[in-house]
Design a protein around this motif. Structure first.
Motif, PDB file in Angstrom:
ATOM      1  N   GLY A 275     -15.438 -35.759 -18.025  1.00  0.00           N
ATOM      2  CA  GLY A 275     -14.591 -34.850 -17.912  1.00  0.00           C
ATOM      3  C   GLY A 275     -13.997 -34.109 -19.115  1.00  0.00           C
ATOM      4  N   MET A 276     -12.748 -33.745 -19.219  1.00  0.00           N
ATOM      5  CA  MET A 276     -12.011 -33.214 -20.320  1.00  0.00           C
ATOM      6  C   MET A 276     -12.104 -34.376 -21.469  1.00  0.00           C
ATOM      7  SD  MET A 276     -10.758 -30.673 -21.703  1.00  0.00           S
ATOM      8  CE  MET A 276      -9.555 -29.982 -23.037  1.00  0.00           C
ATOM      9  N   VAL A 277     -13.265 -34.506 -22.062  1.00  0.00           N
ATOM     10  CA  VAL A 277     -13.545 -35.421 -23.195  1.00  0.00           C
ATOM     11  C   VAL A 277     -12.442 -35.428 -24.341  1.00  0.00           C
ATOM     12  CG1 VAL A 277     -14.789 -36.327 -24.878  1.00  0.00           C
ATOM     13  CG2 VAL A 277     -15.713 -35.457 -22.695  1.00  0.00           C
ATOM     14  N   ALA A 318      -9.390 -28.747 -31.811  1.00  0.00           N
ATOM     15  CA  ALA A 318     -10.542 -28.191 -32.768  1.00  0.00           C
ATOM     16  C   ALA A 318     -10.959 -27.034 -32.002  1.00  0.00           C
ATOM     17  CB  ALA A 318     -11.405 -29.081 -33.013  1.00  0.00           C
ATOM     18  N   GLY A 319     -10.404 -25.815 -31.999  1.00  0.00           N
ATOM     19  CA  GLY A 319     -10.632 -24.643 -31.104  1.00  0.00           C
ATOM     20  C   GLY A 319      -9.852 -24.967 -29.867  1.00  0.00           C
ATOM     21  N   SER A 320     -10.787 -25.084 -28.738  1.00  0.00           N
ATOM     22  CA  SER A 320      -9.975 -25.278 -27.459  1.00  0.00           C
ATOM     23  C   SER A 320      -9.873 -26.551 -26.855  1.00  0.00           C
ATOM     24  CB  SER A 320     -10.650 -24.150 -26.436  1.00  0.00           C
ATOM     25  OG  SER A 320     -11.770 -24.258 -26.307  1.00  0.00           O
ATOM     26  N   VAL A 321     -10.862 -27.627 -27.741  1.00  0.00           N
ATOM     27  CA  VAL A 321     -10.859 -29.003 -27.360  1.00  0.00           C
ATOM     28  C   VAL A 321     -10.267 -30.039 -28.200  1.00  0.00           C
ATOM     29  CG1 VAL A 321     -12.859 -28.335 -25.946  1.00  0.00           C
ATOM     30  CG2 VAL A 321     -13.136 -28.860 -28.257  1.00  0.00           C
ATOM     31  N   PRO A 322     -10.063 -31.086 -27.756  1.00  0.00           N
ATOM     32  CA  PRO A 322      -9.622 -32.333 -28.729  1.00  0.00           C
ATOM     33  C   PRO A 322     -10.577 -32.549 -29.853  1.00  0.00           C
ATOM     34  CG  PRO A 322      -8.948 -33.013 -26.365  1.00  0.00           C
ATOM     35  CD  PRO A 322     -10.088 -31.826 -26.430  1.00  0.00           C
ATOM     36  N   VAL A 323     -10.291 -32.978 -30.905  1.00  0.00           N
ATOM     37  CA  VAL A 323     -11.235 -32.943 -32.106  1.00  0.00           C
ATOM     38  C   VAL A 323     -12.308 -33.875 -31.895  1.00  0.00           C
ATOM     39  CG1 VAL A 323      -9.816 -34.724 -33.071  1.00  0.00           C
ATOM     40  CG2 VAL A 323     -11.485 -33.265 -34.514  1.00  0.00           C
ATOM     41  N   LEU A 324     -11.957 -35.142 -31.179  1.00  0.00           N
ATOM     42  CA  LEU A 324     -12.965 -35.940 -30.654  1.00  0.00           C
ATOM     43  C   LEU A 324     -14.224 -35.459 -29.936  1.00  0.00           C
ATOM     44  CD1 LEU A 324     -11.431 -39.399 -30.225  1.00  0.00           C
ATOM     45  CD2 LEU A 324     -12.821 -38.692 -32.053  1.00  0.00           C
ATOM     46  N   ALA A 325     -13.843 -34.202 -28.992  1.00  0.00           N
ATOM     47  CA  ALA A 325     -15.026 -33.812 -28.226  1.00  0.00           C
ATOM     48  C   ALA A 325     -16.027 -33.256 -29.026  1.00  0.00           C
ATOM     49  CB  ALA A 325     -14.409 -32.683 -27.337  1.00  0.00           C
ATOM     50  N   ARG A 326     -15.847 -33.014 -30.428  1.00  0.00           N
ATOM     51  CA  ARG A 326     -16.797 -32.534 -31.259  1.00  0.00           C
ATOM     52  C   ARG A 326     -18.101 -33.458 -31.257  1.00  0.00           C
ATOM     53  NH1 ARG A 326     -15.389 -32.038 -36.984  1.00  0.00           N
ATOM     54  NH2 ARG A 326     -14.491 -33.995 -36.659  1.00  0.00           N
TER      55      ARG A 326
END
Length: 442
Positions: A275-277, A318-326
């Motif tokens: 989902g929202m990772v 990181a942009g619009s998502v949490p950094v781990l989502a990278r």
């Protein structure tokens, strides 16, 4: 003094559903307001707007004017009925999931009706009315026209709107202050450690697999154990704003090694992996048994990595998502696997600096909890004010001081509703005569 009871169709001069059209990919054209543009707070939200290229006829038929009311006619069952007052300049159109309402200004104030309809939605008044499909629910024009309203005289409607606008302005200021306060923790992280993506302070970076003694996730097939028991189940929707929700699903876990593997210990960090990772929070409850679902990872840091630092790093955008989502895999159905989590590299500042951050973060969390409690109390007061406003209690003393004005207004109301008054030499049109016949169930 009892207010007049009317149906919405009796005071409406227009109830027009919008039109469907694919948005222009280049974002050219005219703004086309949709369900997301009416907030659950009853306000117009123009932060995300789709634009369309309509025909001249569509522009003429579906344009919005200041003073219009936007009613969300199609959505999930819980969201049908959201309503907002439209008071924008410029050209705007609206989708088929919205209905434009215009009321006769001689007997009804548009702002009063907009707030009244949204109050009905807040209190669940539309849920029994909707037509339910598989994934959607709707209220058609004939149903909308039959909605009963308690209608005070026009002068009292305006007084109620004035009171609610003043109270709502205070709520808005509080919300703006809360939004600014939410930026304090990320700002502190940046000040102490720098941007974790670019690592400008040059901290040595390590893989999470080397900084944690345990990285795992919940077991599959636990649905049969939920809904009962003294333990709690942490799911992806339970992790928000760096905290674990206090309203968790009960679970009666099976005994054995599998349950022990997924049980949280104080200081563990939970991270959403579907989902929202990448959303993260620290588990701080020492006396509660909690278990993670299969969509949540459990990370147990080594002594060299503070849990609060790890969670703040994970939640950094990181942009619009949490950094781990990278580090996630997949595009259509993204996720974080154990391999990606273990390989994710994280800058590691000195432990003394991490502990300084933890100390200040705890103070920020305390302030946040206080804000949440104050905000919840404010919402309770707002709900009470709305109930009192639309039952006549808020304006009881005002009515006593303006009795002659009110009586004259009630007399005028009755004339307009019975068609005795005229406009331009013609009787006032009664929209409900056609609407009550339209789309009636057979």
């Amino acid at each position: 003094m009892k207010w007049l009871t009317v149906h919405l169709g009796e005071i409406a001069i227009d109830m027009q559903p919008g039109f469907a059209m694919q948005p222009d990919r280049g974002q050219a054209g005219i703004p086309h307001l949709r369900t997301n543009n009416v907030s659950e707070d009853g306000r117009l939200d123009l932060s995300l707007i789709k634009r369309v290229m309509p025909s001249k006829e569509q522009i003429e038929k579906y344009s919005l004017l200041p003073g219009d009311i936007l009613f969300n006619n199609t959505n999930s069952k819980e969201l049908v009925g959201k309503t907002a007052f439209f008071n924008e300049n410029g050209q705007f159109l609206f989708s088929n999931h919205m209905t434009r309402i215009r009321v006769d200004e001689k007997i009804a104030d548009h702002r009063f009706i907009a707030r009244y309809l949204h109050w009905i939605w807040r209190t669940g008044g539309f849920r029994a009315m909707v037509t339910q499909w598989v994934n959607q629910a709707a209220i058609n024009r004939s149903q909308l026209a039959r909605i009963p309203l308690s209608l005070p005289p026009l002068s009292e409607q305006r007084r109620i709107v004035e009171i609610l606008d003043q109270a709502d302005a205070l709520r808005r200021k509080r919300a703006e202050a809360d939004a600014k306060a939410e930026r304090i923790l990320p700002a502190l992280f940046i000040k102490m450690f720098g941007n974790p993506v670019t690592n400008p302070k040059g901290w040595d970076a390590f893989e999470l697999g080397d900084l944690c003694t345990k990285i795992t996730s919940g077991s599959r097939g636990w649905a049969k154990y939920t809904g009962r028991g003294d333990a709690f189940f942490v799911r992806t929707q339970d992790i928000n704003d760096g905290e674990i929700s206090g309203d968790l699903l009960a679970v009666d876990p099976p005994s054995g090694a599998e349950a022990e593997r997924t049980r949280l210990c104080c200081g563990d960090v939970v991270v959403t992996i579907t989902g929202m990772v990448g959303k993260a929070a620290v588990f701080r409850a020492q006396c509660q048994n909690m278990y993670v679902s299969q969509h949540v990872a459990l990370l147990r840091p080594r002594p060299s990595l503070e849990s609060e630092y790890l969670a703040a790093f994970a939640n950094f955008l990181a942009g619009s998502v949490p950094v781990l989502a990278r580090f996630q895999y997949g595009q259509t159905k993204p996720g974080l696997g154990f391999r990606e989590l273990r390989a994710a590299r994280i800058p590691l500042p000195p432990i003394e600096l991490q502990r300084q951050f933890v100390s200040q973060a705890q103070n920020i969390r305390t302030l946040r909890r206080n804000r949440y409690c104050a905000g919840a109390k404010l919402e309770e007061l707002w709900s009470t004010l709305l109930q009192r406003a639309f039952s006549g209690q808020v304006t009881a003393r005002w009515r006593e001081a303006h009795m002659q004005e009110i009586l004259a207004g009630m007399k005028q109301q009755a004339k307009w509703l019975t068609g005795e008054s005229t406009r331009g030499g013609r009787q006032t049109p009664r929209l409900q005569q056609s609407l009550f016949r339209e789309e009636m169930p057979k």
